[in-house]
Design a protein around this motif. Structure first.
Motif, PDB file in Angstrom:
ATOM      1  N   THR A  27       5.148  -6.596  -0.940  1.00 43.42           N
ATOM      2  CA  THR A  27       6.242  -6.866  -1.875  1.00 43.42           C
ATOM      3  C   THR A  27       5.685  -7.013  -3.295  1.00 43.42           C
ATOM      4  OG1 THR A  27       6.021  -9.236  -1.482  1.00 43.42           O
ATOM      5  CG2 THR A  27       7.591  -8.038  -0.098  1.00 43.42           C
ATOM      6  N   THR A  28       6.582  -7.049  -4.261  1.00 43.46           N
ATOM      7  CA  THR A  28       6.187  -7.259  -5.658  1.00 43.46           C
ATOM      8  C   THR A  28       7.138  -8.255  -6.315  1.00 43.46           C
ATOM      9  OG1 THR A  28       7.523  -5.354  -6.347  1.00 43.46           O
ATOM     10  CG2 THR A  28       5.175  -4.964  -5.943  1.00 43.46           C
ATOM     11  N   ILE A  29       6.673  -8.899  -7.360  1.00 42.29           N
ATOM     12  CA  ILE A  29       7.509  -9.837  -8.104  1.00 42.29           C
ATOM     13  C   ILE A  29       8.185  -9.101  -9.263  1.00 42.29           C
ATOM     14  CG2 ILE A  29       7.493 -11.871  -9.614  1.00 42.29           C
ATOM     15  CD1 ILE A  29       5.268 -13.014  -7.876  1.00 42.29           C
ATOM     16  N   VAL A  30       9.485  -9.302  -9.394  1.00 41.04           N
ATOM     17  CA  VAL A  30      10.246  -8.735 -10.510  1.00 41.04           C
ATOM     18  C   VAL A  30      10.575  -9.876 -11.474  1.00 41.04           C
ATOM     19  CG1 VAL A  30      12.313  -7.490 -11.199  1.00 41.04           C
ATOM     20  CG2 VAL A  30      11.225  -6.960  -9.013  1.00 41.04           C
ATOM     21  N   GLU A  31       9.997  -9.850 -12.656  1.00 41.14           N
ATOM     22  CA  GLU A  31      10.224 -10.898 -13.654  1.00 41.14           C
ATOM     23  C   GLU A  31      11.488 -10.610 -14.450  1.00 41.14           C
ATOM     24  OE1 GLU A  31       6.760 -12.977 -15.706  1.00 41.14           O
ATOM     25  OE2 GLU A  31       5.962 -10.951 -15.390  1.00 41.14           O
ATOM     26  N   ARG A  32      12.368 -11.607 -14.513  1.00 44.20           N
ATOM     27  CA  ARG A  32      13.535 -11.488 -15.373  1.00 44.20           C
ATOM     28  C   ARG A  32      13.610 -12.737 -16.255  1.00 44.20           C
ATOM     29  NH1 ARG A  32      15.998  -8.961 -10.492  1.00 44.20           N
ATOM     30  NH2 ARG A  32      15.862  -6.696 -10.836  1.00 44.20           N
ATOM     31  N   LYS A  33      14.735 -13.442 -16.272  1.00 45.08           N
ATOM     32  CA  LYS A  33      14.915 -14.524 -17.257  1.00 45.08           C
ATOM     33  C   LYS A  33      15.107 -15.900 -16.639  1.00 45.08           C
ATOM     34  CE  LYS A  33      14.946 -11.575 -20.729  1.00 45.08           C
ATOM     35  NZ  LYS A  33      13.858 -11.541 -21.733  1.00 45.08           N
ATOM     36  N   SER A  34      14.968 -16.037 -15.317  1.00 45.82           N
ATOM     37  CA  SER A  34      15.356 -17.305 -14.695  1.00 45.82           C
ATOM     38  C   SER A  34      14.199 -18.284 -14.508  1.00 45.82           C
ATOM     39  CB  SER A  34      16.014 -17.025 -13.335  1.00 45.82           C
ATOM     40  OG  SER A  34      15.087 -16.439 -12.441  1.00 45.82           O
ATOM     41  N   VAL A  35      13.038 -17.979 -15.083  1.00 47.87           N
ATOM     42  CA  VAL A  35      11.873 -18.854 -14.967  1.00 47.87           C
ATOM     43  C   VAL A  35      11.410 -19.258 -16.362  1.00 47.87           C
ATOM     44  CG1 VAL A  35       9.461 -19.050 -14.214  1.00 47.87           C
ATOM     45  CG2 VAL A  35      11.158 -17.892 -12.758  1.00 47.87           C
TER      46      VAL A  35
ATOM     47  N   ILE B  79      22.072 -15.412 -16.019  1.00 49.57           N
ATOM     48  CA  ILE B  79      20.642 -15.401 -16.323  1.00 49.57           C
ATOM     49  C   ILE B  79      19.994 -14.504 -15.280  1.00 49.57           C
ATOM     50  CG2 ILE B  79      18.498 -16.716 -16.431  1.00 49.57           C
ATOM     51  CD1 ILE B  79      21.796 -18.445 -17.011  1.00 49.57           C
ATOM     52  N   PRO B  80      19.568 -13.305 -15.637  1.00 48.58           N
ATOM     53  CA  PRO B  80      19.006 -12.377 -14.644  1.00 48.58           C
ATOM     54  C   PRO B  80      17.894 -13.032 -13.836  1.00 48.58           C
ATOM     55  CG  PRO B  80      19.372 -11.236 -16.714  1.00 48.58           C
ATOM     56  CD  PRO B  80      19.617 -12.702 -16.982  1.00 48.58           C
TER      57      PRO B  80
ATOM     58  N   SER C 153      20.750 -26.471 -17.447  1.00 45.37           N
ATOM     59  CA  SER C 153      20.389 -25.177 -18.027  1.00 45.37           C
ATOM     60  C   SER C 153      19.304 -24.490 -17.201  1.00 45.37           C
ATOM     61  CB  SER C 153      19.914 -25.348 -19.473  1.00 45.37           C
ATOM     62  OG  SER C 153      18.780 -26.206 -19.524  1.00 45.37           O
ATOM     63  N   VAL C 154      19.480 -23.189 -17.046  1.00 40.76           N
ATOM     64  CA  VAL C 154      18.507 -22.332 -16.355  1.00 40.76           C
ATOM     65  C   VAL C 154      18.032 -21.291 -17.369  1.00 40.76           C
ATOM     66  CG1 VAL C 154      18.144 -20.708 -14.458  1.00 40.76           C
ATOM     67  CG2 VAL C 154      19.684 -22.659 -14.120  1.00 40.76           C
ATOM     68  N   PRO C 155      16.743 -21.188 -17.617  1.00 43.07           N
ATOM     69  CA  PRO C 155      15.626 -21.832 -16.915  1.00 43.07           C
ATOM     70  C   PRO C 155      15.056 -23.064 -17.617  1.00 43.07           C
ATOM     71  CG  PRO C 155      14.770 -20.064 -18.255  1.00 43.07           C
ATOM     72  CD  PRO C 155      16.255 -20.119 -18.514  1.00 43.07           C
ATOM     73  N   GLU C 156      15.658 -23.486 -18.741  1.00 45.35           N
ATOM     74  CA  GLU C 156      15.049 -24.555 -19.541  1.00 45.35           C
ATOM     75  C   GLU C 156      14.850 -25.837 -18.727  1.00 45.35           C
ATOM     76  OE1 GLU C 156      16.740 -21.499 -22.052  1.00 45.35           O
ATOM     77  OE2 GLU C 156      17.603 -22.745 -20.448  1.00 45.35           O
ATOM     78  N   ARG C 157      15.843 -26.219 -17.969  1.00 43.95           N
ATOM     79  CA  ARG C 157      15.753 -27.438 -17.157  1.00 43.95           C
ATOM     80  C   ARG C 157      15.332 -27.152 -15.722  1.00 43.95           C
ATOM     81  NH1 ARG C 157      15.313 -30.309 -13.802  1.00 43.95           N
ATOM     82  NH2 ARG C 157      16.299 -32.291 -13.232  1.00 43.95           N
ATOM     83  N   LEU C 158      15.818 -26.056 -15.155  1.00 38.75           N
ATOM     84  CA  LEU C 158      15.516 -25.707 -13.767  1.00 38.75           C
ATOM     85  C   LEU C 158      15.311 -24.204 -13.648  1.00 38.75           C
ATOM     86  CD1 LEU C 158      15.305 -26.756 -10.795  1.00 38.75           C
ATOM     87  CD2 LEU C 158      17.726 -26.135 -10.554  1.00 38.75           C
ATOM     88  N   SER C 159      14.137 -23.812 -13.200  1.00 39.77           N
ATOM     89  CA  SER C 159      13.870 -22.399 -12.927  1.00 39.77           C
ATOM     90  C   SER C 159      14.306 -22.070 -11.501  1.00 39.77           C
ATOM     91  CB  SER C 159      12.379 -22.092 -13.104  1.00 39.77           C
ATOM     92  OG  SER C 159      11.980 -22.265 -14.445  1.00 39.77           O
ATOM     93  N   VAL C 160      14.877 -20.871 -11.308  1.00 40.89           N
ATOM     94  CA  VAL C 160      15.394 -20.458  -9.999  1.00 40.89           C
ATOM     95  C   VAL C 160      14.864 -19.060  -9.685  1.00 40.89           C
ATOM     96  CG1 VAL C 160      17.446 -20.010  -8.600  1.00 40.89           C
ATOM     97  CG2 VAL C 160      17.495 -21.812 -10.345  1.00 40.89           C
TER      98      VAL C 160
END
Length: 381
Positions: A372-380, A334-335, A313-320
């Motif tokens: 650059t900038t970080i775009v937060e979505r749902k994969s972490v 998962i965005p 599962s992403v991100p519960e088990r592995l963040s990408v």
């Protein structure tokens, strides 16, 4: 004008508009360095297209009657009346001269491929170049030899300036070096060649990667992996990897060799939704890894799909997380959280720097880094 009319070419609309502009200069008794009506104003005044009015002003520029300043407009040149004497009308150029004149008001953008990222660069460059009164010429080079041939043809055709996104070279090409020695206005984008001083504008890959690693650490991750296509002396890939390493060291997290994976075969963008054997092996061999940083978004999306098809599962088990913020990154199951590269700032800086060179700036070669900038979505997690 009282001189004899040139045959045939007098029927060209832009030449007639150019003559009307001379009439405006005389009737308004403009003085040297006074502004001339803009392309838009001339188009409305004479009921012609902006291209026609632009060609008319270019015609007067070639004759030395006016001069043009980017973002400011067109101005009367420094003669007493700004126009030639009636008894000595300007001579017509050879038939191919107008085309050569237009080439001087064109900027060439050479890219190695079409992708989501480069399409954003094209859109941004088009806006910036037109803002300076130039037209954009787009060339997609097939390989290194095709890139060199394209550069040569552009220079021979009298191109105003060149913005080059090079092929995947390890060093600056001999052809680019020759153009630099010939003082041809050229700016390199998205690459940096450390062995030679040449104008370049590129994103700060090191800082972007460092900040992403720091972001993961602040989210509670310490078992962070890194996966990338081979570095191949490509500075963007090298700097992203270095940013990851330095962030771990600065936060007292051991760098584990087993958590670092460089692919033997580059990720195929056309198959990123399929289960990938290399990414599967990397994930399976490192069960303690809770997050993985990927060298680009294509690889991140491939890693995400592979993990999901492994029932991880992403991100519960592995963040990408990825790098670039291509359009697909927001559309995955998962965005994807990723590093955004601002193509508008890249295009603006590259165009402004190129204009300096076109106007014979004597500054030393510049290297401009775009943040650059970080775009937060749902994969972490």
């Amino acid at each position: 004008m009282n001189g004899s009319q040139p045959p045939k070419k007098s029927n060209q609309l832009y030449l007639k508009v150019a003559e009307e502009v001379i009439g405006i200069i005389r009737s308004r008794k403009l003085r040297p360095h006074d502004p001339i009506p803009s392309e838009g104003e001339l188009a409305k005044l004479f009921g012609v297209s902006r291209m026609t009015s632009k060609l008319a002003l270019e015609r007067l520029t070639e004759q030395g009657l006016v001069y043009r300043l980017p973002r400011r407009g067109t101005f009367l040149a420094g003669r007493s009346d700004g126009v030639p004497d009636d008894e000595d009308p300007p001579k017509e150029k050879q038939p191919d001269a107008p085309a050569e004149g237009r080439a001087r008001f064109q900027i060439a953008l050479i890219l190695p491929h079409m992708s989501d990222y480069t399409s954003k660069i094209i859109t941004a460059m088009e806006t910036e170049v037109r803002g300076h009164g130039f037209d954009l010429v787009l060339i997609i080079s097939k390989d290194k030899d095709d890139e060199d041939r394209s550069l040569q043809k552009l220079v021979e055709g009298g191109i105003g300036g060149i913005v080059l996104f090079p092929q995947g070279r390890k060093t600056c090409s001999d052809h680019v070096l020759r153009l630099k020695l010939q003082n041809v206005p050229i700016v390199i984008i998205d690459r940096i060649f450390r062995e030679v001083q040449i104008d370049c504008v590129y994103h700060d890959h090191y800082s972007g990667s460092y900040q992403m690693a720091k972001y993961l650490i602040e989210k509670g991750h310490s078992e962070i992996g890194y996966t990338s296509n081979t570095l191949e002396n490509i500075t963007s890939r090298e700097e992203r990897y270095q940013g990851y390493i330095q962030a771990l060291l600065d936060h007292g997290i051991p760098v584990k060799n087993q958590y670092i994976h460089f692919r033997s075969v580059s990720c195929d963008p056309n198959r990123i939704n399929e289960r990938d054997a290399e990414q599967e092996a990397f994930i399976r061999e490192n069960p303690q890894m809770t997050a993985v940083m990927c060298g680009d978004d294509h690889l991140a999306i491939s890693t995400l799909f592979t993990a999901l098809q492994m029932d991880i599962s992403v991100p519960e088990r592995l963040s990408v997380v990825g790098f670039s913020d291509i359009r697909l990154s927001a559309l995955t199951p998962i965005p994807l959280t990723t590093v955004r590269q601002d193509t508008e700032k890249l295009a603006r800086a590259a165009t402004d720097l190129l204009m300096k060179r076109i106007h014979h700036s004597n500054e030393k070669p510049l290297t401009i880094k775009i943040q650059t900038t970080i775009v937060e979505r749902k994969s972490v997690r």
